[in-house]
Motif scaffolding. Structure first.
Motif, short mmCIF file in Angstrom:
data_model
loop_
_atom_site.label_atom_id
_atom_site.label_comp_id
_atom_site.label_asym_id
_atom_site.label_seq_id
_atom_site.Cartn_x
_atom_site.Cartn_y
_atom_site.Cartn_z
N SER A 187 53.06 42.17 105.76
CA SER A 187 52.32 42.37 104.51
C SER A 187 51.49 43.65 104.58
CB SER A 187 51.39 41.18 104.26
OG SER A 187 50.42 41.10 105.30
N ASP A 188 51.03 44.08 103.42
CA ASP A 188 50.19 45.27 103.40
C ASP A 188 48.87 45.01 104.12
OD1 ASP A 188 50.10 48.05 102.30
OD2 ASP A 188 48.22 47.29 101.44
N GLU A 189 48.36 43.78 104.03
CA GLU A 189 47.13 43.43 104.74
C GLU A 189 47.32 43.58 106.26
OE1 GLU A 189 48.55 41.63 102.41
OE2 GLU A 189 47.09 41.82 100.76
N TRP A 190 48.49 43.19 106.73
CA TRP A 190 48.76 43.33 108.16
C TRP A 190 48.82 44.80 108.56
CZ3 TRP A 190 52.25 45.63 111.36
CH2 TRP A 190 52.26 45.21 112.70
N LEU A 191 49.45 45.63 107.71
CA LEU A 191 49.53 47.06 108.01
C LEU A 191 48.14 47.68 108.08
CD1 LEU A 191 52.55 48.18 105.76
CD2 LEU A 191 52.54 47.78 108.23
N ILE A 192 47.27 47.29 107.15
CA ILE A 192 45.90 47.83 107.14
C ILE A 192 45.17 47.47 108.43
CG2 ILE A 192 43.66 47.65 105.98
CD1 ILE A 192 45.23 47.27 103.35
N LEU B 245 48.39 54.54 108.52
CA LEU B 245 48.71 53.55 107.50
C LEU B 245 49.73 54.11 106.51
CD1 LEU B 245 48.24 50.83 106.13
CD2 LEU B 245 46.28 51.85 104.93
N GLU B 246 49.58 55.36 106.15
CA GLU B 246 50.50 56.00 105.21
C GLU B 246 51.92 56.03 105.78
OE1 GLU B 246 51.24 60.40 103.16
OE2 GLU B 246 49.36 59.96 104.20
N ARG C 82 53.46 52.48 105.88
CA ARG C 82 53.91 52.03 104.55
C ARG C 82 55.23 52.68 104.16
NH1 ARG C 82 47.96 52.28 101.56
NH2 ARG C 82 47.41 50.04 101.85
N LYS C 83 55.43 53.92 104.57
CA LYS C 83 56.67 54.61 104.23
C LYS C 83 57.89 54.01 104.92
CE LYS C 83 54.87 59.23 103.15
NZ LYS C 83 54.87 60.66 103.55
N THR D 204 59.83 45.01 106.44
CA THR D 204 59.43 43.71 105.90
C THR D 204 59.36 42.62 106.97
OG1 THR D 204 61.74 43.24 105.37
CG2 THR D 204 60.38 44.23 103.63
N CYS E 238 64.21 46.02 106.26
CA CYS E 238 63.44 46.78 105.26
C CYS E 238 63.74 46.27 103.85
CB CYS E 238 63.77 48.27 105.35
SG CYS E 238 63.35 49.02 106.94
#
Length: 562
Positions: free
Chosen positions: A244-249, A258-259, A262-263, A267, A289
């Motif tokens: 998830s995006d929360e995990w990436l943060i 982080l950028e 995200r690229k 998944t 992905c």
């Protein structure tokens, strides 16, 4: 009785026909089969006239959706399989046999499945078979197992193709995509605890470059709390089912990190350790992905099996490199030690020779003269033996470095045999053997005389050592335009399982206690013979002696034109 009669009602409805036992059993059977029984028109669209209840589990579509033509079977078939399927069915119908086919379909949800179909044609008319009846079942698990086994076999072949593990593992990473995801990473543990990215594969080359960029700017370490570093540290597989995006943060080290994360569009991630002999050497990371794609138990087992094979290949390659380095160090030591040991032997040999000459003159009439001469002779024999061992070590060093050079000249093999046999005659008498030289007296060829003497010396020396005091036969002849040297003894012989091994380095057919020496003579002999373009072989039976046969071309083989 004659009064008004009640108005007659409608006749009772006829009872539905009773279902026979056989019909009920058939319906029950069809309803419980893991698959779909069907009847359809023999048409490229395969319109179904009947589909059993198993159609729903097999395809996601109910039987009535097929029979009411809301969906046609043709629409489910994988595009690559449409034509082969139709041709296979028609060929079977033409030969009046049942058809059995395996092909792919897409279910209502878009999932790809392998199915197995067996059917027959019925109801012929002048235009051919009208109706098809058969059964279709899901064989996806079997096909996946088959593909996985083929994948592992291919990987094993790749890993066995070279001892350059970095190159072979890079190929394995490429093979893993898309079998285990849209991307794969290989990271190896370095001595300082960092992880070095060795290989990247991705269906999208741009994202592959992104993975390299991440490893350059944000390297992973064994002490990391998660990811490849944690897997190396714990030695346990790590599965992240939903990235998830929360995990990436939470995982990112800074905004730029982080950028980049995200690229990647990752998944789900599966990271497995490369584990061998109690050590974790690195990790393989697989990732999807696409939303909805994940890793199940079978994927995890496959990834871990792949990692075990890769780790074993890495470990074997490293052990081989260490062994090669040890051999190199040994050869360097032997070279230096041999030169250092040889230096004092030359003056010692000269002094013993001088002493042997002086003894008769200085001790004439002295009763101790004969005893002293025997001591000097023994010392000379030991110095010669020591010199022979040192020369063998020097030859091993030269062979290892590819520096054994030949100086060919016109040489008479018969003459060489005669001279060497004369040298060994006293030794043969001492052990009770008769040394018989037979065959042609002169056989000339283009050989290195000193090396040829070394070959004859090694063979006669072995014959005397293992001949058990029995006669020794040495013969030179020409056979088919090639020179042949045969040395035969009637001694202890060589067991069949040792007859190839004795030509290796530091090898003996008997124990060191019974043989002495370094076990280098036959290895050096074969190397010299093969360098001259010849061959050597042994024929022996325990208790019946041994026969060594050397064949050499009489003249040099011309080099091919370039």
């Amino acid at each position: 009785m004659w009064g008004p009669q009640p108005e007659a009602g409608p006749p009772p409805a006829p009872e539905p026909p009773r279902e026979s036992d056989s019909e009920r059993m058939l319906r029950t059977l069809l309803g419980n089969l893991r698959g779909m029984a069907y009847r359809c028109i023999n048409d490229p669209l395969y319109p179904l006239m009947y589909a059993s209840p198993g159609a729903l589990e097999l395809t996601g579509y109910g039987p009535e959706e097929f029979t009411q033509r809301h969906v046609l079977w043709r629409e489910l078939i994988h595009p690559e399989d449409v034509q082969p399927l139709w041709e296979g069915i028609q060929a079977a119908l033409a030969s009046r046999t049942a058809f059995t086919l395996a092909y792919r379909i897409h279910t209502r949800t878009g999932e790809e499945r392998w199915v197995w179909e067996r059917g027959v044609g019925i109801g012929e008319n002048p235009d051919g078979v009208v109706i098809l009846e058969g059964f279709i079942t899901d064989i996806t698990p079997f096909k996946r197992a088959e593909h996985r086994q083929a994948f592992l076999s291919s990987v094993s072949e790749t890993l066995a193709s070279s001892l350059d593990y970095e190159d072979t593992l890079a190929h394995v990473v490429q093979q893993a995509v898309p079998m285990l995801g849209e991307g794969c990473l290989l990271d190896m543990l370095e001595p300082d605890g960092s992880l070095r990215r060795l290989a990247v594969a991705h269906v999208d080359p741009a994202r592959a470059e992104l993975a390299w960029e991440l490893s350059r700017h944000y390297p992973q370490w064994r002490e990391d709390a998660g990811g490849a570093g944690a897997v190396v540290r714990t030695g346990r597989t790590e599965l992240l089912e939903n990235v998830s995006d929360e995990w990436l943060i939470q995982y990112a080290k800074d905004v730029r990190h982080l950028e980049l994360l995200r690229k990647t569009g990752v998944t789900s991630v599966l990271t497995v350790p490369l584990h061998a002999r109690g050590r974790t050497l690195g990790t393989l990371t697989f990732f999807h992905c696409r939303a909805g794609r994940g890793y199940d138990r079978e994927d995890r087992l496959l990834a871990e099996d792949l990692a075990r094979r890769a780790a074993l290949a890495v470990d074997n390659a490293r052990l081989y490199r260490e062994a090669q380095l040890a051999v190199q160090l040994r050869d360097e030591f032997l070279s230096v030690a041999s030169h250092e040991l040889k230096t004092p032997l030359t003056p010692l040999h000269l002094k013993l020779s001088a002493l042997s000459r002086e003894l008769p003159r200085c001790c004439a009439g002295d009763t101790r003269s004969e005893s002293l001469q025997r001591h000097v002779t023994v010392a000379q024999r030991q110095v010669h033996k020591m010199s022979t061992l040192i020369n063998s070590l020097l030859d091993i060093s030269r062979l290892a470095r590819g520096k054994l050079k030949l100086e060919p000249e016109n040489t008479d093999l018969g003459e060489v045999l005669g001279e060497v046999a004369a040298w060994f005659a006293p030794e043969a008498v001492r052990v009770g053997s008769e040394l018989r030289v037979e065959g042609e007296a002169h056989v000339s060829g283009w050989w290195d005389r000193l090396r040829l003497e070394q070959v004859v010396t090694n063979l006669l020396s072995n014959a005397i050592r293992y001949g058990a005091g029995r006669p020794i036969h040495a013969r030179v002849e020409v056979v088919g335009g090639r020179a042949r040297l045969v040395v035969r003894d009637e001694g202890i012989g060589i067991p069949p399982e040792a007859q190839e091994r004795i030509f290796g380095k530091f090898e003996r057919a008997v124990s060191e206690r019974h043989s002495g020496g370094l076990g280098l003579g036959l290895y050096i002999t074969r190397s010299i013979v093969e360098t001259m373009g010849g061959t050597i072989r042994v024929d022996s039976r325990p208790g019946q002696g041994s026969t060594f046969t050397v064949e050499l071309p009489c003249f040099p083989i011309p080099e091919p034109r370039r």
